[in-house]
Write an enzyme that holds these catalytic residues in place. Structure first.
Site, PDB file in Angstrom:
ATOM      1  N   SER B 120     -15.432  -1.671  -1.463  1.00 43.68           N
ATOM      2  CA  SER B 120     -16.693  -1.303  -2.111  1.00 43.68           C
ATOM      3  C   SER B 120     -16.642   0.097  -2.720  1.00 43.68           C
ATOM      4  CB  SER B 120     -17.829  -1.337  -1.082  1.00 43.68           C
ATOM      5  OG  SER B 120     -19.001  -0.737  -1.600  1.00 43.68           O
ATOM      6  N   TYR B 133     -22.801   0.859   6.142  1.00 48.26           N
ATOM      7  CA  TYR B 133     -21.934   0.068   5.261  1.00 48.26           C
ATOM      8  C   TYR B 133     -20.902   0.945   4.541  1.00 48.26           C
ATOM      9  CZ  TYR B 133     -20.770  -3.298   1.581  1.00 48.26           C
ATOM     10  OH  TYR B 133     -20.109  -4.146   0.732  1.00 48.26           O
TER      11      TYR B 133
END
Lengths: 229, 229, 229, 229
Positions: B120, B133
C-alpha cells in the site's frame, strides 16, 4: 487471449531522441519488436529549436522517449566549471521542457499519450564526483513529478526511469567493464551484483509506454539492481 | 519475435494467497491469461502454520504473490485497540516472513524466483485515521527492501506494489464508489481522477514477476494515480 | 535575546522510555541540561499493560520520547523464526501505539505536545540480514507518518529519527567498534566516515521536541552520516 | 551547562544571499540573535561572476546560506517558455555551484563548514502548474545530495530545507494570504492547517548550521506542515 503489456504498441508512433546514445539503440530495437513505428532521431538536442522541429517533423507521436545523455563528468565539486554545468544542462535538462511542450498538445487533444524520460538514480542517491550530472538528473525527476501530476487528468502519463548500473556505451563502455576494480565495485555496491542488460531496461520503458496501464504517473522508478531502495 | 514481458510466465507456477480478497481474483485471471499455472489459495493466513503448509502443498513455486489484506480500520489514533492492531498485523504482517522463508530455499537453489507483495502507498504517505493499517503496510515495505537486497545475489527478485485507489472489493466496495463524496475526493486527491482498473494493477504484478527483467529489487513501486510521487 | 531552540523545554515534563538502553542515557542527560523535568523509565515495554501504566504514573507529559530497542538480529531471511519476529515486534512495534494513545488525549486537550520516536534508517534503505529489525522499524516509520498527519491539526507534532551509525551500546558496543573490519566498513559505507556521537543524535531529538518549531510533522528524518540521502 | 544547539554560532561568519528576498530577512535576524556575524547580501545572483565576488569580499565564511528565489511561475506545462525556464534556472540553480565552489576550499582547509540551501518541497512532490520551479528546486536537491556525500569526509555538512507553506513575501504575499480560497487550501492540503512562521523555518536553518551536530549530510529535510511525509 486478453491484452498483454505492450500489445497496444502495435502501430503506435514512438519518438526516441538521441537514438544512437545511452539507451537509444536498444529502445529502438525493443519498441520495434513490439510492432511500434519507431521514429529514431540521432541528434543531440542542445540547439533550442531542434526539439520543436523534431516533433513537427515526426507528426503524430503516441509515445515520446526522452533519451537525453552526455557522458557524466567525474569532477570534484570545487573544480566544476560553468562550462561543464552549462554543457550538461544544455543537453539533458533544457531540451526536456521543449520536447514536452511540443508533444503535449496533440496528446492532450487525443486524451492519450505517454512520455518516458530515461533518467538516473543519481537524482535519488548522492554520489561523490557526480554533482553536475546529479543536479541535471534531479531537475528531470522533479520536472516529471510536476508534469506527471498536471497532465494526468488528460490521460497522459509521464514517468521517468531512475536507472543506474545499466549496460550502455555512454556510461559503462567496454574498457570500464573490463576493469577488475569496476567488477569489484559492482559486487560491493549493487545487490544484484551485475549490470542490467540493456533489454531489461528497455522493457521497463515498454511497460511505462504501454496503453494497458494508465495509472502510473509522475513517478521516478528506481532501476538500479537494489543500489537505491 | 524476441521475448516480451510475461512470455516467461508460460508454465510457471504462481502462488497467490488470499485469492478471493483484495487483488486476488484479478491476479489469478491475468496470470492465467499469461499461461501461468496459478495456485490460488483463498485462506486468510493468520494461523502461523498455514504459510508453510501452503507452500509445501504447492510444491514448486516460481512466483509468490503475497496478497494479504484485511479491511482497513478507520479508527482515530487514540482509539485504536490492541485487538485491532493484533488483527491487522496477524493477517498482513506476520504471514509475510513465514511465506518468504517457506518459499525462498527452492528459489535460491534454482537461482530464480519472484516475490511480489501487494502492498500500500499508505506506507509512503501519511493518511489520517489509518495508523494501524499504515504501520502494517510500512512493515511490509521495509521488509521487502531488506529482503530484496539480501536475496538479489541469488537472482531472486522481491518487490512490492505500493498501491492506493485501485478498484477492489476489500477497500473500495461498490457502495463506497457510489458516494458523491468519494468521487469528489478522487477528483481532488488523485491526479488521475479515477480508480485504477484491477487489471492495470495486475499487469504491474506481471511485470514484476516477469523473468524478462531481473534487475528491479527491493522496491516499493507507488501505484496510486499520482497520489504519491 | 529571542527564543532559541530548546528554550521552551525548561520545566517541561519529558518521558523517556527504556532509558538505560539505546539512546536513553544521553537523551536523559541532554534534556536535563535543557532544564526539562525528565521522567526516565528503564523498563522494556513488551508487557501490554506497561505503556498505559507508565503514562498514568508520569502524569503530565509534554514530550514523549519513544526510545524502543532490542539488539538487531543478524539472521538470514530464510532462517528468521517466529520467535525472533515476535520478540522484536513485541518490544519495538506493539508498545508504540499503546504509548501514543495513552499520552495523546492530554496533549490534544492542551493543544501542545511532542512525540519523538527513536527509529532507524533501515526503515528507508534495505540492508541484508536485517529483515526482522527493518520491518519493525518500517512499521514505526509508517505509523509516525499517519499519526503525524492526523494529530497535526491539534498542534501535536509527531516525528521519527531514522538513524544509523550513531554510537550507542545497544547496536555498536565497544567490542564491535574495536574491530578493524568495522572501521573499514564505516569508511566505505558512511560518507561522514565515523559514528555520530550520542549527543549529536540527542540534540536532533531536542530540536524535534522544541516548542519553538511546530511545523515539522509526520517525518522520518534520516540521521546516518549520509548513508541514506 | 553543556553545549546547546546554536551555541557555536557566536562569532561565526554567516553569509546569507538574496538577503531581502524569500527567507533572507528572518534568517539574518535569527542568526544575529545567535551571535553570528551575519554578512547579508541582497543581490540576485544571476550574473555568473557575482557568487565568486561575493565570497571573495566576505572573506572567511563559516556558514553559507544559499537563499535563492524568484517568484514561482504558475504556467501550464505546454505554455512554459524558454525565457521563463532560463530566468528561473539562472537565479535559483546556476548560482548554487558557483557559490559552493567559491566557499568550499576554505571550509575544506579548516575541516569545518556548513552549507544550507533554502529549497522547496516541490522537489519531492509533484504540483501542477509548477513545472519550471519544481525542476529548478529538484536540481538543487540532487546537487545537495551529491555534494553532501562528497564533502562529508572533510567535515563539511551540506543540507537543504525542502520547505513549502512557510510565510514569506516571495511566495505568500499578504494579498494571497487574505484570500478565503487560500485559507481553505491550507486547511485541506496542509495537515498543520497554517503557514509556518518565518522564524520556525529559520530555526531549522540554525539547527543545520549548528556546529554541535555534524552528522546530518546530503539531506533535503521536508518542512511543510505534513504536506510531504
Amino acid at each position: 487471449m486478453a491484452a498483454r503489456i505492450g500489445d497496444g504498441l502495435a502501430g503506435r508512433r514512438v519518438l526516441i531522441t538521441q537514438s544512437e546514445d545511452f539507451m537509444g539503440p536498444v529502445l529502438a530495437e525493443v519498441f520495434a519488436e513490439h510492432g511500434a513505428d519507431v521514429i529514431a532521431d540521432a541528434r543531440a538536442l542542445a540547439d533550442p529549436q531542434l526539439p520543436a522541429e523534431l516533433v513537427r517533423a515526426a507528426g503524430r507521436v503516441d509515445v515520446l522517449i526522452a533519451n537525453l545523455a552526455v557522458p557524466a563528468p567525474a569532477t570534484r565539486v570545487a573544480e566544476v566549471t560553468d562550462a561543464e554545468w552549462r554543457h550538461v544542462f544544455a543537453h539533458m535538462v533544457d531540451p526536456l521542457p521543449r520536447l514536452v511542450r511540443a508533444v503535449l498538445p496533440q496528446m492532450i487533444e487525443r486524451r492519450a499519450g505517454k512520455i518516458v524520460v530515461m533518467g538516473s538514480a543519481t537524482a535519488l542517491r548522492g554520489l561523490k564526483r557526480t554533482s553536475t550530472y546529479s543536479a541535471a538528473r534531479g531537475a528531470q525527476l522533479a520536472y516529471v513529478r510536476a508534469v506527471g501530476v498536471e497532465v494526468a487528468p488528460h490521460n497522459v502519463q509521464v514517468n521517468l526511469i531512475a536507472q543506474n548500473f545499466v549496460d550502455n556505451p555512454t556510461y559503462f563502455p567496454p574498457e570500464v567493464q573490463a576493469l577488475a576494480a569496476f567488477r569489484e565495485r559492482l559486487a560491493r555496491e549493487v545487490p544484484a551484483g551485475r549490470l542490467a542488460a540493456p533489454r531489461e531496461d528497455a522493457l521497463l520503458a515498454v511497460f511505462l509506454a504501454s496503453s494497458e496501464v494508465n495509472f502510473l504517473v509522475g513517478q521516478g522508478i528506481p532501476f538500479a539492481g537494489g543500489w537505491v531502495t
